[in-house]
Scaffold this motif. Sequence first.
Motif, PDB file in Angstrom:
ATOM      1  N   GLY A 283       0.809  -1.208   0.000  1.00  0.00           N
ATOM      2  CA  GLY A 283       0.000   0.000   0.000  1.00  0.00           C
ATOM      3  C   GLY A 283       0.846   1.264   0.000  1.00  0.00           C
ATOM      4  O   GLY A 283       0.530   2.244  -0.687  1.00  0.00           O
ATOM      5  N   ILE A 284       1.938   1.254   0.781  1.00  0.00           N
ATOM      6  CA  ILE A 284       2.837   2.404   0.826  1.00  0.00           C
ATOM      7  C   ILE A 284       3.504   2.624  -0.530  1.00  0.00           C
ATOM      8  O   ILE A 284       3.592   3.752  -1.032  1.00  0.00           O
ATOM      9  CB  ILE A 284       3.899   2.205   1.928  1.00  0.00           C
ATOM     10  CG1 ILE A 284       3.250   2.262   3.313  1.00  0.00           C
ATOM     11  CG2 ILE A 284       5.011   3.244   1.814  1.00  0.00           C
ATOM     12  CD1 ILE A 284       4.173   1.865   4.439  1.00  0.00           C
ATOM     13  N   LEU A 285       3.956   1.535  -1.142  1.00  0.00           N
ATOM     14  CA  LEU A 285       4.604   1.649  -2.452  1.00  0.00           C
ATOM     15  C   LEU A 285       3.613   2.097  -3.520  1.00  0.00           C
ATOM     16  O   LEU A 285       3.939   2.932  -4.378  1.00  0.00           O
ATOM     17  CB  LEU A 285       5.232   0.311  -2.838  1.00  0.00           C
ATOM     18  CG  LEU A 285       6.366  -0.180  -1.933  1.00  0.00           C
ATOM     19  CD1 LEU A 285       6.868  -1.543  -2.387  1.00  0.00           C
ATOM     20  CD2 LEU A 285       7.517   0.820  -1.905  1.00  0.00           C
ATOM     21  N   ASP A 286       2.398   1.557  -3.493  1.00  0.00           N
ATOM     22  CA  ASP A 286       1.372   1.953  -4.472  1.00  0.00           C
ATOM     23  C   ASP A 286       1.020   3.426  -4.308  1.00  0.00           C
ATOM     24  O   ASP A 286       0.840   4.151  -5.299  1.00  0.00           O
ATOM     25  CB  ASP A 286       0.118   1.093  -4.313  1.00  0.00           C
ATOM     26  CG  ASP A 286       0.316  -0.333  -4.791  1.00  0.00           C
ATOM     27  OD1 ASP A 286       1.330  -0.589  -5.484  1.00  0.00           O
ATOM     28  OD2 ASP A 286      -0.527  -1.187  -4.470  1.00  0.00           O
ATOM     29  N   SER A 287       0.902   3.874  -3.059  1.00  0.00           N
ATOM     30  CA  SER A 287       0.579   5.281  -2.807  1.00  0.00           C
ATOM     31  C   SER A 287       1.706   6.188  -3.286  1.00  0.00           C
ATOM     32  O   SER A 287       1.459   7.245  -3.876  1.00  0.00           O
ATOM     33  CB  SER A 287       0.328   5.493  -1.307  1.00  0.00           C
ATOM     34  OG  SER A 287       0.060   6.853  -1.031  1.00  0.00           O
ATOM     35  N   SER A 288       2.949   5.778  -3.056  1.00  0.00           N
ATOM     36  CA  SER A 288       4.086   6.562  -3.533  1.00  0.00           C
ATOM     37  C   SER A 288       4.095   6.615  -5.058  1.00  0.00           C
ATOM     38  O   SER A 288       4.387   7.660  -5.652  1.00  0.00           O
ATOM     39  CB  SER A 288       5.397   5.958  -3.023  1.00  0.00           C
ATOM     40  OG  SER A 288       5.492   6.048  -1.614  1.00  0.00           O
ATOM     41  N   GLN A 289       3.758   5.500  -5.689  1.00  0.00           N
ATOM     42  CA  GLN A 289       3.707   5.467  -7.151  1.00  0.00           C
ATOM     43  C   GLN A 289       2.643   6.420  -7.679  1.00  0.00           C
ATOM     44  O   GLN A 289       2.861   7.122  -8.682  1.00  0.00           O
ATOM     45  CB  GLN A 289       3.419   4.035  -7.627  1.00  0.00           C
ATOM     46  CG  GLN A 289       3.489   3.873  -9.144  1.00  0.00           C
ATOM     47  CD  GLN A 289       3.537   2.409  -9.540  1.00  0.00           C
ATOM     48  OE1 GLN A 289       4.489   1.717  -9.225  1.00  0.00           O
ATOM     49  NE2 GLN A 289       2.501   1.948 -10.215  1.00  0.00           N
ATOM     50  N   ARG A 290       1.491   6.504  -6.993  1.00  0.00           N
ATOM     51  CA  ARG A 290       0.434   7.431  -7.425  1.00  0.00           C
ATOM     52  C   ARG A 290       0.882   8.883  -7.264  1.00  0.00           C
ATOM     53  O   ARG A 290       0.541   9.746  -8.077  1.00  0.00           O
ATOM     54  CB  ARG A 290      -0.840   7.183  -6.616  1.00  0.00           C
ATOM     55  CG  ARG A 290      -1.563   5.895  -6.982  1.00  0.00           C
ATOM     56  CD  ARG A 290      -2.955   5.849  -6.384  1.00  0.00           C
ATOM     57  NE  ARG A 290      -2.932   5.802  -4.938  1.00  0.00           N
ATOM     58  CZ  ARG A 290      -2.878   4.672  -4.228  1.00  0.00           C
ATOM     59  NH1 ARG A 290      -2.813   3.496  -4.843  1.00  0.00           N
ATOM     60  NH2 ARG A 290      -2.871   4.711  -2.906  1.00  0.00           N
ATOM     61  N   ALA A 291       1.679   9.152  -6.221  1.00  0.00           N
ATOM     62  CA  ALA A 291       2.187  10.506  -6.021  1.00  0.00           C
ATOM     63  C   ALA A 291       3.112  10.905  -7.165  1.00  0.00           C
ATOM     64  O   ALA A 291       3.056  12.042  -7.660  1.00  0.00           O
ATOM     65  CB  ALA A 291       2.918  10.604  -4.683  1.00  0.00           C
ATOM     66  N   TYR A 292       3.954   9.972  -7.611  1.00  0.00           N
ATOM     67  CA  TYR A 292       4.823  10.264  -8.752  1.00  0.00           C
ATOM     68  C   TYR A 292       4.012  10.390 -10.035  1.00  0.00           C
ATOM     69  O   TYR A 292       4.362  11.171 -10.922  1.00  0.00           O
ATOM     70  CB  TYR A 292       5.884   9.178  -8.908  1.00  0.00           C
ATOM     71  CG  TYR A 292       7.047   9.345  -7.962  1.00  0.00           C
ATOM     72  CD1 TYR A 292       8.053  10.270  -8.225  1.00  0.00           C
ATOM     73  CD2 TYR A 292       7.134   8.599  -6.789  1.00  0.00           C
ATOM     74  CE1 TYR A 292       9.122  10.438  -7.348  1.00  0.00           C
ATOM     75  CE2 TYR A 292       8.194   8.761  -5.904  1.00  0.00           C
ATOM     76  CZ  TYR A 292       9.177   9.678  -6.194  1.00  0.00           C
ATOM     77  OH  TYR A 292      10.221   9.845  -5.324  1.00  0.00           O
ATOM     78  N   ALA A 293       2.926   9.648 -10.139  1.00  0.00           N
ATOM     79  CA  ALA A 293       2.066   9.748 -11.324  1.00  0.00           C
ATOM     80  C   ALA A 293       1.474  11.148 -11.417  1.00  0.00           C
ATOM     81  O   ALA A 293       1.396  11.738 -12.507  1.00  0.00           O
ATOM     82  CB  ALA A 293       0.954   8.703 -11.261  1.00  0.00           C
ATOM     83  N   ALA A 294       1.057  11.709 -10.273  1.00  0.00           N
ATOM     84  CA  ALA A 294       0.521  13.067 -10.265  1.00  0.00           C
ATOM     85  C   ALA A 294       1.596  14.070 -10.655  1.00  0.00           C
ATOM     86  O   ALA A 294       1.361  15.002 -11.426  1.00  0.00           O
ATOM     87  CB  ALA A 294      -0.043  13.404  -8.887  1.00  0.00           C
ATOM     88  N   THR A 295       2.801  13.877 -10.144  1.00  0.00           N
ATOM     89  CA  THR A 295       3.923  14.750 -10.492  1.00  0.00           C
ATOM     90  C   THR A 295       4.269  14.600 -11.964  1.00  0.00           C
ATOM     91  O   THR A 295       4.602  15.568 -12.647  1.00  0.00           O
ATOM     92  CB  THR A 295       5.155  14.412  -9.639  1.00  0.00           C
ATOM     93  OG1 THR A 295       4.817  14.537  -8.260  1.00  0.00           O
ATOM     94  CG2 THR A 295       6.316  15.342  -9.957  1.00  0.00           C
TER      95      THR A 295
END
Length: 326
Positions: A297-309
Amino acid sequence: MGRLTLEGLELIDAIDRKGSFSAAGEVLHKVPSTISYMVSKLEEDLDVTLFRRNGPRIEITEAGKELLREGRLLLQAASDLECRVKRVASGWESNFQLGIDSLLSTESLAPLIGEFHKAADTTALRLVKETLTGTWESLLDVRSDLVIAAGPGPAGGGYLAREVAKLDFWFCVAPFHPLAKAKEPLAEATVRSHRAVVVADSARHLPLRTTGLLSGQAALVVPDMRTKFVYQSEGLGVGFLPALCARHAVDAGGLVVKRVQSPRAAEPLSVAWRAGSQGKALEWWIERLVDPALVKGILDSSQRAYAATSGRATKKASGRSATSVR
């Protein structure tokens, strides 16, 4: 010589808030005559007038106001100290610092932080970001109680670590960068002729670690992984990015993955804490951060943050011409 006590400060505070001796007595569970005696004794001890009496009406003096300004701070500090002592006695730390590598988003920990505050509402939690060896150093220097660190841990021990994931790295360039159309696999000499974007190690004492930079290669040094990701997306340099950071940008065409003659090996992502450390907050975080489902979940959330960036960086770079960045 009389001494100003917390009980005396509580008395003055209650009278000022409630407006009368009788109302203050109800709050403090004392009869009005006792309140009146305590005020008189306190004024005698301090040799100041704290309240002006006008029949049933009570008005605080300037001296009383000054005493309350500082006194209320002392009352709050005493209350906080009492809570911390009780929490420590129950096994919960009064303060807990969690250090995470800058490649992870702090937003990814928000759900866990909410749960932690419910379990340990008086444990002060501090979250700090470090990079490379700096994350490990913050643990060994007792700046952090628990870390989520990328890469191998330093030699010498003194800590316990549990690997929770493997991080794959891709060599990425902007689609308009000259290397985007270069023949693969890219030779070291070819890569060396272009500027690399590298993240600065935040370590203060341990030997600094540099990754993905070739000998003699020009470098643009940035403070964190998010900045490195954005700058490479804008064509300001090249280099390896964690796959979780680059995946969305690659899928969307904002970055291009290139095969190189010297690929970067996968690295561990570990949860680590000092050997011999104890405490319920430490136990609470270890139990959750070694849980595969929560780590995902932490890794998926971090990946979504980079997707927004990635979306913002791609839009900003879309008008750039395909010129060489050297």
